[in-house]
Enzyme design. Structure first.
Site, mmCIF file in Angstrom:
data_model
loop_
_atom_site.group_PDB
_atom_site.id
_atom_site.type_symbol
_atom_site.label_atom_id
_atom_site.label_comp_id
_atom_site.label_asym_id
_atom_site.label_seq_id
_atom_site.Cartn_x
_atom_site.Cartn_y
_atom_site.Cartn_z
ATOM 1 N N ASP A 257 -13.831 -5.581 -4.976
ATOM 2 C CA ASP A 257 -12.452 -5.570 -5.192
ATOM 3 C C ASP A 257 -11.660 -5.824 -3.907
ATOM 4 O O ASP A 257 -11.765 -5.476 -3.064
ATOM 5 C CB ASP A 257 -12.224 -3.864 -5.452
ATOM 6 C CG ASP A 257 -10.776 -3.870 -6.008
ATOM 7 O OD1 ASP A 257 -10.272 -4.268 -7.171
ATOM 8 O OD2 ASP A 257 -9.757 -3.380 -5.280
ATOM 9 N N TYR B 107 -4.234 -7.458 1.014
ATOM 10 C CA TYR B 107 -5.264 -6.852 2.078
ATOM 11 C C TYR B 107 -5.247 -7.795 3.343
ATOM 12 O O TYR B 107 -5.752 -7.442 4.413
ATOM 13 C CB TYR B 107 -6.631 -6.390 1.493
ATOM 14 C CG TYR B 107 -6.549 -5.574 0.328
ATOM 15 C CD1 TYR B 107 -5.283 -4.789 -0.104
ATOM 16 C CD2 TYR B 107 -7.912 -5.349 -0.356
ATOM 17 C CE1 TYR B 107 -5.614 -3.887 -1.126
ATOM 18 C CE2 TYR B 107 -7.678 -4.377 -1.501
ATOM 19 C CZ TYR B 107 -6.391 -3.665 -2.002
ATOM 20 O OH TYR B 107 -6.536 -3.002 -2.780
ATOM 21 N N HIS C 119 -0.619 -6.235 -8.848
ATOM 22 C CA HIS C 119 -1.150 -5.102 -8.047
ATOM 23 C C HIS C 119 0.001 -3.869 -8.106
ATOM 24 O O HIS C 119 -0.695 -2.662 -8.103
ATOM 25 C CB HIS C 119 -0.598 -5.437 -6.626
ATOM 26 C CG HIS C 119 -1.582 -4.756 -5.613
ATOM 27 N ND1 HIS C 119 -2.184 -5.635 -4.626
ATOM 28 C CD2 HIS C 119 -1.900 -3.511 -5.431
ATOM 29 C CE1 HIS C 119 -2.831 -4.631 -3.875
ATOM 30 N NE2 HIS C 119 -2.716 -3.487 -4.394
ATOM 31 N N LYS D 58 -5.678 -9.546 -6.835
ATOM 32 C CA LYS D 58 -4.520 -8.910 -7.207
ATOM 33 C C LYS D 58 -3.356 -9.666 -6.758
ATOM 34 O O LYS D 58 -3.527 -10.071 -5.625
ATOM 35 C CB LYS D 58 -4.030 -7.519 -6.702
ATOM 36 C CG LYS D 58 -5.513 -6.653 -7.128
ATOM 37 C CD LYS D 58 -5.427 -4.984 -6.578
ATOM 38 C CE LYS D 58 -6.703 -4.423 -6.629
ATOM 39 N NZ LYS D 58 -7.342 -4.539 -5.323
#
Ligand code: A2P
Length: 278
Positions: free
Chosen positions: A44, A49, A107, A74
């Site tokens: 994931d 990130y 997201h 996402k």
């Protein structure tokens, strides 16, 4: 690795390797490789990130054929809208070094506290995702952090969300959202299934874990599975990566499930999609 099924028939491995808060460095490359060698087949990721290049290096080096892996990413909030979503998708593919994704999620929802035309914004993002899905560049599409009223605005579209990835751990059950997802054939995925690790110091949870000869982390992950929520535990520590997938050889009793359901929340992020300022 056991699998669950999405509403379009695609199988998704029942535990995913979470990468939120993993650094964009060799630590994450090694973490992804360690996860795959322990048996994870589901990773994931997310553009925000900031580590998709490292995640991609881990995928490239893991020695498993691409079609045997399930990779999620996402679209970040700054990239909402039709054209921006298409561009964000291409950037994510390039950073991960892939030519398709298994799952792509919005997201966070655009929400009414920040946007007057929030439904329209989510729909235009969704339209781009739908076209990528129909073009075969993504095998499934979904959302993350959507509450029922955000989801409702997407339910009349040509392709409905197949996944909603939400914060879900002991002490934070989001029952209304989970019920809505279940009634509409949307698989719930659990981010921070360990309450960002903080739930693990709960003495009651530790006591239950001792009873099964398991760790508190394994109990949290198993508890998600028994709630039919797909857990995405994050760790960059090889022994924990292994521990977090060893959850298929025990079953939490109904009574213990109830006790865990009633635990106080002290590991939560405190993030509410209708209040966040990002
Ligand atoms: P680390 O990555 O340093 O191993 P969540 O998935 O709920 O967000 O929790 C992630 C946090 O929990 C990270 O700080 C991670 O640390 C820690 N963690 C992950 N797995 C375990 C485990 N099995 N035991 C203890 N801590 C863990």
């Amino acid at each position: 690795m056991q699998t669950m099924k999405l509403s379009n028939g695609i199988a998704i491995p029942s535990v995913g390797y979470g990468t939120w808060q993993s650094p964009d460095s060799e630590i994450t490359v090694t973490g992804v490789k360690a996860a795959v060698s322990c048996g994870y087949r589901h990773i994931d990721a997310a553009a925000i990130y900031g580590n998709e290049v490292s995640v991609g290096k881990g995928i490239a080096a893991c020695g498993i054929p691409r079609e045997d892996l399930f990779i999620t990413s996402k679209v970040w909030n700054a990239d909402r809208g039709y054209d921006q979503t298409l561009a964000a998708f291409e950037k994510t593919l390039s950073d991960l070094g892939l030519d398709y994704l298994d799952l792509y999620l919005i997201h966070w929802p655009a929400a009414s506290h920040r946007f007057k035309r929030w439904e329209e914004i989510n729909l235009s993002t969704w339209q781009a995702m739908t076209e990528l899905y129909k073009a075969g560049k993504i095998r499934a599409i979904g959302v993350s952090n959507f509450k029922p009223h955000h989801l409702a605005a997407l339910m009349k579209t040509e392709v409905q969300p197949q996944v909603n990835q939400i914060e879900f751990h002991p002490g934070f059950l989001q029952e209304d959202t989970v019920r809505y997802c279940r009634e509409n054939g949307i698989l719930v995925e659990a981010w921070s299934p360990l309450g960002t690790g903080r739930m693990l110091s709960n003495p009651e949870l530790q006591e239950i874990a001792r009873h099964y000869g398991k760790s508190a982390a394994q109990v949290c992950i198993r508890w998600c599975l028994q709630h039919e929520a797909l857990p995405l535990p994050k760790s960059v520590t090889p022994s924990r990566i292994q521990e977090n997938i060893d959850v298929f050889d025990f079953e939490i009793s109904t009574a213990d499930m109830k006790s865990i359901d009633l635990m106080d929340n002290f590991g939560g992020s405190g993030l509410d999609p209708d209040k966040v300022l990002f």
